[in-house]
Design a protein around this motif. Structure first.
Motif, mmCIF file in Angstrom:
data_model
loop_
_atom_site.group_PDB
_atom_site.id
_atom_site.type_symbol
_atom_site.label_atom_id
_atom_site.label_comp_id
_atom_site.label_asym_id
_atom_site.label_seq_id
_atom_site.Cartn_x
_atom_site.Cartn_y
_atom_site.Cartn_z
ATOM 1 N N ARG A 149 12.154 2.645 17.070
ATOM 2 C CA ARG A 149 10.892 3.191 17.600
ATOM 3 C C ARG A 149 9.721 2.804 16.792
ATOM 4 N N ALA A 150 9.901 2.204 15.991
ATOM 5 C CA ALA A 150 8.632 1.843 14.823
ATOM 6 C C ALA A 150 7.896 0.785 15.677
ATOM 7 N N GLY A 151 8.135 -0.033 16.235
ATOM 8 C CA GLY A 151 7.412 -1.205 17.001
ATOM 9 C C GLY A 151 6.860 -2.270 16.121
ATOM 10 N N GLY A 152 7.635 -2.385 15.051
ATOM 11 C CA GLY A 152 7.408 -3.613 14.244
ATOM 12 C C GLY A 152 8.493 -3.691 12.925
ATOM 13 N N PRO A 153 8.385 -4.817 12.059
ATOM 14 C CA PRO A 153 9.260 -4.984 10.747
ATOM 15 C C PRO A 153 9.262 -3.805 9.956
ATOM 16 N N LEU A 212 1.010 -1.088 0.172
ATOM 17 C CA LEU A 212 0.090 0.148 0.063
ATOM 18 C C LEU A 212 0.894 1.283 0.172
ATOM 19 N N PRO A 213 0.524 2.237 -0.751
ATOM 20 C CA PRO A 213 1.246 3.539 -0.777
ATOM 21 C C PRO A 213 0.862 4.075 0.913
ATOM 22 N N GLU A 214 1.525 5.140 1.094
ATOM 23 C CA GLU A 214 1.590 5.602 2.733
ATOM 24 C C GLU A 214 -0.083 6.216 2.889
ATOM 25 N N ARG A 215 -0.534 6.595 1.974
ATOM 26 C CA ARG A 215 -1.728 7.522 2.080
ATOM 27 C C ARG A 215 -2.990 6.224 2.177
ATOM 28 N N ALA A 254 -0.480 -3.240 9.172
ATOM 29 C CA ALA A 254 0.715 -3.898 8.248
ATOM 30 C C ALA A 254 1.491 -4.889 8.825
ATOM 31 N N ASP A 255 1.840 -5.807 7.785
ATOM 32 C CA ASP A 255 3.121 -6.748 8.171
ATOM 33 C C ASP A 255 4.547 -5.970 8.519
ATOM 34 N N ALA A 256 4.634 -4.981 7.599
ATOM 35 C CA ALA A 256 5.909 -4.207 7.737
ATOM 36 C C ALA A 256 5.715 -2.989 6.933
ATOM 37 N N ALA A 257 6.596 -2.098 7.221
ATOM 38 C CA ALA A 257 6.561 -0.873 6.572
ATOM 39 C C ALA A 257 7.749 -0.608 5.799
ATOM 40 N N SER A 285 8.323 8.804 6.800
ATOM 41 C CA SER A 285 8.569 9.332 8.130
ATOM 42 C C SER A 285 8.397 8.464 9.122
ATOM 43 N N PRO A 286 9.147 8.656 10.338
ATOM 44 C CA PRO A 286 8.888 7.774 11.418
ATOM 45 C C PRO A 286 7.412 7.599 11.917
ATOM 46 N N ALA A 287 6.782 8.698 11.851
ATOM 47 C CA ALA A 287 5.263 8.618 12.255
ATOM 48 C C ALA A 287 4.543 7.799 11.274
ATOM 49 N N ALA A 288 4.626 8.064 10.122
ATOM 50 C CA ALA A 288 4.176 7.167 9.062
ATOM 51 C C ALA A 288 4.320 5.767 9.309
ATOM 52 N N ALA A 289 5.537 5.332 9.544
ATOM 53 C CA ALA A 289 6.045 3.665 9.940
ATOM 54 C C ALA A 289 5.176 3.306 11.082
ATOM 55 N N ARG A 290 5.013 3.955 12.135
ATOM 56 C CA ARG A 290 4.389 3.716 13.101
ATOM 57 C C ARG A 290 2.664 3.511 12.878
ATOM 58 N N ARG A 291 2.326 4.596 12.090
ATOM 59 C CA ARG A 291 0.935 4.415 11.766
ATOM 60 C C ARG A 291 0.600 3.138 10.947
ATOM 61 N N ALA A 292 1.615 2.807 10.027
ATOM 62 C CA ALA A 292 1.393 1.651 9.012
ATOM 63 C C ALA A 292 1.279 0.394 9.944
ATOM 64 N N LEU A 293 2.086 0.186 10.919
ATOM 65 C CA LEU A 293 2.271 -0.824 11.669
ATOM 66 C C LEU A 293 1.025 -0.847 12.440
#
Length: 201
Positions: A166-170, A97-100, A135-138, A123-131
């Protein structure tokens, strides 16, 4: 680069937040930079993933079916960029998925429990949001200077490693990564690496 990706992934095994076995190496197709993705897919090692990004091309389904046949024959994983309907028609292994659209991850996982769902993050915030969204991974970019028209300022190995912790996932790294630069990421904690044109001969 496959050997380096495997090494990075083994170091990340068992990290808190890992949900399932994930490929160590992602090949992202691009209609301009990789006009013949089938040729690259045939060179990928078993267990790697092809992320087919059609960007609305008229031949998306026919090309996707060719990539699916190669993936089946070579033991690859096929993810479809953004288009869950195309992924379902092709019998793909999941979507990227794209970030949006990262917020759709949990719903897609519920509808297709066997799918791998990854999401882009810039961005770090976007990675955390995805996880957090399931999402299985960002797939985080941009790690190094890249030829991509959409590439942002490169973050480099140190900032990437901080983001991973800091992301909390893969997390996968994307952007300007080739075999030599992948080795610079050995302490970043990545589950694997992603690239567009690093597989060209």
């Amino acid at each position: 680069m496959a050997r380096t990706a495997q090494f990075l992934g083994r170091r990340a095994d068992g990290r808190k937040g890992a949900k399932r076995a994930l490929p160590r190496l992602l090949f992202f197709t691009d209609p301009i930079r990789t006009p013949e993705p089938e040729a690259m897919a045939r060179r990928l090692p078993r267990g790697a993933a092809v992320v087919f990004r059609a960007f609305g091309a008229l031949d998306a389904e026919s090309r996707g079916r060719r990539l699916k046949a190669i993936a089946r024959a070579r033991g690859l994983i096929l993810l479809i960029g953004a288009d869950a309907d195309l992924a379902q028609r092709l019998g793909a292994d999941g979507v990227h998925l794209p970030e949006r659209l990262a917020h759709r991850a949990r719903r897609l996982k519920a509808a297709h429990p066997r799918w791998i769902v990854t999401a882009a993050a810039h961005s770090p915030a976007a990675a955390r949001r995805a996880l957090t969204a399931g999402a299985d991974a960002a797939v985080v970019s941009t790690v190094f200077a890249s030829r991509s028209a959409s590439a942002g300022a490169p973050m480099g190995p140190i900032r990437l490693a901080i983001l991973v912790r800091r992301a909390g996932g893969p997390i996968y790294g994307l952007g300007g990564i080739d075999n030599k630069k992948a080795r610079l990421l050995k302490d970043a904690g990545l589950v694997g690496v992603a690239a567009v044109d690093a597989f060209r001969t």
